[in-house]
Design a protein around this motif. Structure first.
Motif: not given
Length: 751
Positions: A361-369
């Motif tokens: 979830e951390f990477w999803r949120r970082q990369l899908l801003m």
């Protein structure tokens, strides 16, 4: 409705009614096109508010004024993409259809947002939205009215700008055939002119008018977009609980920021148009005259040395009337700066670390801003609108990302570097992929020939005159901020220091430092190109400092506000007042340049209209009939032969005004775009042979080789070839379809 509400409503309607009536009076017959474009931008902006509201959800106005630019970027770019990959034809129907589909998708998004409880229209701030619309309309009107005093698409590089538009207007494919190189496609950054053509086709208006309307539209946006961004920054800095006279500060500061970016000049005007003439007058000496382009041709020109440079800025561009890539791109670079600020607001208020989020979830949120994804799309588009802006703003974006990750990842070096690298790579990959239809067809090898160390350097006093004021104010602001924050012991680590700085202060510092860097780079290195002999640094300084000026404009005004209102140091307050006075003084450049270029704009009777081709009647009276005949009778993309000439000259008036390609056009431009001088010179020789040869078979073979449909013989052909011009031979090549007996101008339709 209560009487007080009725009175308030009337007071709101009055300024809008006055502006509408004033536009009808000032613009005369052009007002219908002006209203069409304003209403089109308004409707498009409203249509994409569901998306804009998401991107700017932490702005008071939810990004209302930026929605116009977002709508144009989405619908225009999508249309271009589908046409370039040969899925659709570039027609008015295509432009409308793509826009309608985008609008339908936006409506679906709006319904989803309603279900989610998100309101994309900021009803609590309708007064702000209304004020923004009034200000945009007013500045759009002002520049449009001025343009009507000098509307000619003639002089400097206007033949190129207008010719690109005409070429795309008649072309159903993109890129269009190069109007000055009939055997190839346009090999240059044509995105700026494309958006002008897209809006022309979408609105059903005429390119003769919209050439000028596009540049005045951008000029209006160049005021209102900085207004909106700096208004929000000041509002954020003051906080929500402000009262009394401070409530006006966001609007006042935003207004000054808009002026700083779109209307103000630089200190060159103050020194050379005001101070030096005043001293000369006191001494009894002859007073020096002032010509407004001197503010953009100073380093290398005064004193006169071999190192000639260019350092233009928006007000000069809006007055001069060129429709270059860097001019149209102003609205997009202001959008990307606003997106970065919106992203920073999101990151600052949303803590995303591995401690509070699962790794996936951390990477999803970082990369899908969404703000970063939108920025990536814009950066990709910059390859096609103005590649320099891609380099500049990709660097700015990565810098912002790095610093925000220092804060967001709480100073942990491993995760700072990991997240920054991932986001920077994501943006670069997306930006590269979406623009592939352009880059795969574009050859830039002759335009960029590497990087070299600067052999010449600007004199210190010249740098001070041009960029000293915003630089000094930026530095004073940064020093005051550091002194204020470092007083607290716990702020003496980089992470703590950055975290302690408020977001608007931080963003102003970033813009200021980036602007300073852009000014310094041409003093160290430059990009090599065909202008290297005598003008080595010119293009590098031009493109970099143009963007520096835009960022400086907003930083300077914010710094004055910050030092005057928030700061407590009396010396800095006094310096800020001096800075404000000098800034206001630089705005005199606007009046000087407007009067010098447009004339007596206070006399509406002198208004000429927006028709960019009206100059043909007076400046090309020998050719105007033939040019009109071609525009009215040739609908497809057919090759029209005309005499070639040097860049910036009157040659290529036929191809520029009709969009019909010719064998060879402006010499230096095609040298820059093609790079093959042997080929260019061979084509020039072939053009001369067609006009002057007595060998019928050779002439016929050349006409067939270049697939020439029409031969134009007018003023430039008679001037260039004189007695060698073989009129009898040319007329024997086909049917004379146009003949002007008074001027001996004629057009031959080749058999």
């Amino acid at each position: 409705m209560k009487p007080d509400k009725i009175k308030k409503l009337i007071m709101m309607i009055i300024p809008a009614a006055v502006l509408v009536a004033l536009s009808a009076d000032l613009l005369q017959g052009d007002v219908w096109t002006f209203w069409t474009w304003y209403l089109l931008a308004l409707v498009l902006g409203v249509a994409v508010m569901p998306l804009t509201g998401r991107l700017f959800r932490r702005f008071d106005d939810k990004g209302w004024i930026f929605s116009k630019v977002i709508a144009i970027a989405i619908t225009g770019f999508l249309t271009w993409f589908l046409v370039t990959v040969k899925i659709l034809k570039f027609t008015a129907v295509t432009c409308v259809a793509v826009t309608v589909i985008c609008t339908v998708l936006s409506i679906l998004l709006y319904r989803k947002e309603q279900k989610d409880g998100f309101e994309c229209i900021p009803f609590a701030h309708l007064n702000l939205i209304y004020a923004e619309e009034l200000l945009f309309f007013a500045f759009f009107l002002m520049w449009t009215y001025f343009a009507g005093f000098h509307p000619a698409a003639y002089g400097t590089e206007k033949f190129m700008d207008y010719g690109f538009m005409e070429a795309m207007m008649r072309s159903k494919t993109l890129p269009a055939t190069d109007l000055w190189y009939s055997e190839g496609k346009i090999n240059y950054y044509y995105g700026g002119q494309y958006f002008a053509v897209f809006l022309t086709k979408l609105s059903g208006t005429k390119v003769e008018l919209t050439y000028n309307l596009m540049r005045t539209f951008v000029a209006g946006l160049a005021f209102i977009l900085p207004f909106s961004l700096v208004h929000q920054m000041v509002k954020d800095r003051l906080g929500r609980n402000i009262s009394g006279w401070k409530k006006k500060l966001p609007s006042v500061t935003g207004f000054l920021a808009g002026i700083a970016v779109s209307v103000a000049g630089n200190m060159h005007y103050v020194v050379y148009a005001c101070v030096i003439p005043w001293i000369q007058k006191l001494k009894g000496e002859e007073v020096s005259s002032y010509w407004f382009p001197d503010a953009t041709r100073y380093i290398g020109f005064n004193p006169d040395v071999a190192d000639k440079t260019i350092h233009e800025f928006p007000c000069y561009s809006f007055v001069l009337g060129d429709l270059h890539a860097h001019v149209v791109d102003i609205m997009f670079v202001l959008l990307i700066l606003a997106l970065l600020y919106a992203w920073m607001k999101k990151v600052r208020t949303t803590k995303i670390t591995l401690e509070n989020t699962e790794k996936k979830e951390f990477w999803r949120r970082q990369l899908l801003m969404p703000q970063l994804l939108a920025a990536a799309a814009l950066l990709g588009m910059f390859h096609w609108t103005n590649y320099w802006d891609f380099v500049i703003y990709y660097t700015v974006t990565c810098g912002v990302i790095l610093i925000m990750n220092i804060i967001g990842q709480e100073g942990k070096v491993k995760w700072i570097l990991a997240v920054t690298a991932a986001q920077a790579a994501e943006i670069l990959i997306l930006a590269t992929l979406i623009i592939l239809p352009f880059t795969m067809q574009f050859d830039s090898s002759n335009m960029v020939q590497g990087i070299a160390l600067a052999q010449h350097h600007s004199l210190p006093h010249q740098l001070l005159v041009l960029w000293g004021l915003p630089t000094i104010l930026t530095v004073l602001f940064i020093i005051s901020l550091l002194v204020e924050k470092l007083k607290v012991a716990e702020n003496r680590s980089l992470y703590r220091l950055l975290k302690s700085v408020t977001l608007p202060d931080f963003f102003a510092v970033v813009m200021g430092l980036c602007a300073i860097g852009l000014v310094l780079i041409p003093e160290l290195v430059y990009v090599r190109d065909i202008y290297e002999n005598g003008n080595a640094r010119a293009n590098t300084m031009f493109k970099l400092t143009y963007q520096a000026y835009i960022m400086f404009g907003m930083t300077m005004i914010y710094a004055i506000f910050r030092l005057l209102i928030i700061g407590k140091n009396k010396i800095l307050k006094a310096l800020a007042v001096i800075g404000l006075i000098l800034f206001v003084w630089t705005c005199g450049y606007f009046g000087n340049s407007v009067h010098a270029w447009f004339g007596e704009v206070w006399k509406p009777s002198e208004y000429k209209g927006l028709n960019a081709t009206a100059f043909l009647e007076t400046d090309f009276s020998e050719d105007v009939g033939g040019i009109k005949w071609l525009k009215e009778n040739v609908k497809d993309v057919e090759v029209v032969l005309e005499a070639n000439g040097d860049s910036y000259s009157e040659y290529e008036r036929v191809s520029a005004m009709t969009g019909l390609p010719t064998i060879m056009g402006w010499y230096v431009h095609e040298w820059l775009w093609r790079g093959d001088l042997a080929d260019i010179n061979a084509k020039i020789a072939d053009v001369e042979n067609i006009y002057t040869s007595t060998d019928e078979a050779h002439v016929k073979s050349l006409l067939e080789e270049y697939d020439i449909s029409y031969i134009f013989v007018g003023s430039c052909e008679r001037k260039k070839y004189g007695a060698q011009l073989n009129n009898d031979m040319l007329k024997s090549m086909g049917e004379v379809v146009y003949q002007d007996d008074e001027w001996q101008t004629y057009i031959v339709k080749v058999k």
